[in-house]
Design an enzyme around this catalytic site. Sequence first.
Site, PDB file in Angstrom:
ATOM      1  N   GLY A  13      -4.229  -4.262  -4.556  1.00 46.95           N
ATOM      2  CA  GLY A  13      -5.210  -3.270  -4.987  1.00 46.95           C
ATOM      3  C   GLY A  13      -4.440  -2.018  -5.359  1.00 46.95           C
ATOM      4  N   HIS A  14      -4.117  -1.884  -6.644  1.00 46.60           N
ATOM      5  CA  HIS A  14      -3.320  -0.737  -7.086  1.00 46.60           C
ATOM      6  C   HIS A  14      -4.248   0.386  -7.539  1.00 46.60           C
ATOM      7  CE1 HIS A  14       0.535  -3.324  -7.719  1.00 46.60           C
ATOM      8  NE2 HIS A  14       0.089  -3.307  -6.489  1.00 46.60           N
TER       9      HIS A  14
ATOM     10  N   LYS B 238       2.022   2.192  -5.223  1.00 48.71           N
ATOM     11  CA  LYS B 238       2.752   1.742  -6.418  1.00 48.71           C
ATOM     12  C   LYS B 238       1.964   2.014  -7.703  1.00 48.71           C
ATOM     13  CE  LYS B 238       3.002  -2.293  -4.453  1.00 48.71           C
ATOM     14  NZ  LYS B 238       2.678  -1.991  -3.047  1.00 48.71           N
TER      15      LYS B 238
ATOM     16  N   ALA C  26      -7.538  -1.047  -0.233  1.00 52.38           N
ATOM     17  CA  ALA C  26      -8.180  -0.886  -1.539  1.00 52.38           C
ATOM     18  C   ALA C  26      -8.860  -2.184  -1.968  1.00 52.38           C
ATOM     19  CB  ALA C  26      -7.146  -0.473  -2.578  1.00 52.38           C
TER      20      ALA C  26
ATOM     21  N   ASP D 213       0.819  -1.225   0.000  1.00 53.48           N
ATOM     22  CA  ASP D 213       0.000   0.000   0.000  1.00 53.48           C
ATOM     23  C   ASP D 213       0.847   1.268   0.000  1.00 53.48           C
ATOM     24  OD1 ASP D 213      -2.252  -1.712   0.257  1.00 53.48           O
ATOM     25  OD2 ASP D 213      -1.854  -1.845   2.399  1.00 53.48           O
TER      26      ASP D 213
HETATM   27  P1  IMP Z   1      -2.459 -12.803   1.614  1.00 55.74           P
HETATM   28  O1  IMP Z   1      -1.409 -12.390   0.635  1.00 55.74           O
HETATM   29  O2  IMP Z   1      -3.844 -12.409   1.181  1.00 55.74           O
HETATM   30  O3  IMP Z   1      -2.367 -14.226   2.030  1.00 55.74           O
HETATM   31  O4  IMP Z   1      -2.214 -11.955   2.960  1.00 55.74           O
HETATM   32  C1  IMP Z   1      -1.049 -12.139   3.765  1.00 55.74           C
HETATM   33  C2  IMP Z   1      -0.686 -10.828   4.460  1.00 55.74           C
HETATM   34  O5  IMP Z   1      -0.260  -9.878   3.491  1.00 55.74           O
HETATM   35  C3  IMP Z   1      -1.839 -10.171   5.204  1.00 55.74           C
HETATM   36  O6  IMP Z   1      -1.329  -9.498   6.339  1.00 55.74           O
HETATM   37  C4  IMP Z   1      -2.372  -9.166   4.221  1.00 55.74           C
HETATM   38  O7  IMP Z   1      -3.038  -8.086   4.836  1.00 55.74           O
HETATM   39  C5  IMP Z   1      -1.081  -8.720   3.545  1.00 55.74           C
HETATM   40  N1  IMP Z   1      -1.291  -8.273   2.172  1.00 55.74           N
HETATM   41  C6  IMP Z   1      -1.533  -9.046   1.099  1.00 55.74           C
HETATM   42  N2  IMP Z   1      -1.639  -8.287   0.006  1.00 55.74           N
HETATM   43  C7  IMP Z   1      -1.467  -7.021   0.386  1.00 55.74           C
HETATM   44  C8  IMP Z   1      -1.430  -5.775  -0.313  1.00 55.74           C
HETATM   45  O8  IMP Z   1      -1.575  -5.701  -1.532  1.00 55.74           O
HETATM   46  N3  IMP Z   1      -1.215  -4.669   0.441  1.00 55.74           N
HETATM   47  C9  IMP Z   1      -0.997  -4.736   1.785  1.00 55.74           C
HETATM   48  N4  IMP Z   1      -1.010  -5.869   2.473  1.00 55.74           N
HETATM   49  C10 IMP Z   1      -1.236  -7.006   1.778  1.00 55.74           C
END
Ligand code: IMP
Length: 426
Positions: free
Chosen positions: A40-41, A16, A298, A13
């Site tokens: 979520g870009h 990017k 996002a 977040d």
């Molecule tokens: P997962 O990738 O959905 O399995 O999530 C694993 C961890 O990464 C969790 O703490 C999510 O909140 C975090 N996370 C996954 N994708 C994002 C992202 O795009 N932005 C911020 N945190 C993320």
Amino acid sequence: MKADVLLGLQWGDEGKGKIVDFFTPHYDIIARFQGGPNAGHTLEFDGTRHVLHTIPSGVFHADKVNIIGNGVVIDPVVFKKEIDDLESRNAAGLGNILISKRAHLILPTHKLLDAASEKSKGEEKIGSTLRGIGPAYMDKTGRNGLRVGDISLPDFDKRFSDLVQKHSRLLEMYRYHAADMDVLVSEWKAGIECLKKFSHIDAEHYINASLAEGKTLLAEGAQGSLLDIDFGSYPFVTSSNTTCAGACTGLGIPPSRIGRVFGIMKAYCTRVGGGPFPTELAGDMGNELREAGKEYGATTGRPRRCGWLDIPALKYSIMLNGVTELIMTKADVLSSFDKVMACISYRDNSGAIMPVSFSNNNILPVYREFAAWKLTNEKMNFAGKLPPELSTYIRFIEEQVNVPVTIVSVGPERSQVIKLSKSAWV
Ligand code: IMP
């Protein structure tokens, strides 16, 4: 040509999407190399906000090629929704999306397994986005997964049913029952039909041939370096390599072909989900920062945890990625504070930066205080002049990490970017 890489240096977040969109005019190809619909870009231009999950952020430019690389995991349902939405917005680059045959597919049962696994962890849960990312990568490394290239195989339906059955047995073990599998499967199959409309390519050949021909490529990272499966705050991480090396394995680019590495950092830090966050601000100040920065996910809408900049963590990310330029985002958000703090070291037993195992309890941040800056729209000078307090903050960071800050983003719109003098090429 060399491929440039743009990635987040914190817990995701960092903004990017906006910066990729800003750089896109300078590149022929934009390529996602890891992650999937957990990302979520966000891009904002002409007064409209766009959020992309799987599709590279160059999709609003007609003359750019957008590649979804082999390192990405694709949920056909989310992909179809994204395409439908982009069609309704007349995104100019929709005709130029190419997908690696080696990219893995997220099945509906991967999402159920994600939910079941999180539920079983109770208080210790990761805080996953529940998009099926972890289980899909588990099937990839476990050599059970389905790939985009499999869609055209005559026995694709059988392979799908066999894997769903395998997952169903695991779900039984978790005692987790899906509400309506038939609906989930039919949505998924509609997504597969949508995926079939796009070119499935041997992306590694396409990319290397394009670079050899002199084409320029920007690899767009997702999540952040501190969520990297190897180097992040394990187990509170995502399931892919979010660091620069992930661009090599996720696109098929040799390390010798990596050029500039743009590290995106917020002027402060945020994190969604569980896991250590040494500079987290509890209470009113954290809430104030969340509201000022509109820090809500996002993808999931979850409130993000907020805190001050963590320079030891930043140094660690810069080291792992070989960052050549820093881009600071959301510098405007700190305008509402009277003073700004940055963590300059940790007071822990070992003196280590990012120890293998750490929690908020065994790391005590040591802070330095900075005078805050006022950066309102009226006062903003896009020609490269910053308020002196912000210049002092940036100069301090540069001295600490030994990498120049070349661009400062001061708002969500495409135009709200200040190029600093060191950034001669943009
Ligand atoms: P997962 O990738 O959905 O399995 O999530 C694993 C961890 O990464 C969790 O703490 C999510 O909140 C975090 N996370 C996954 N994708 C994002 C992202 O795009 N932005 C911020 N945190 C993320």
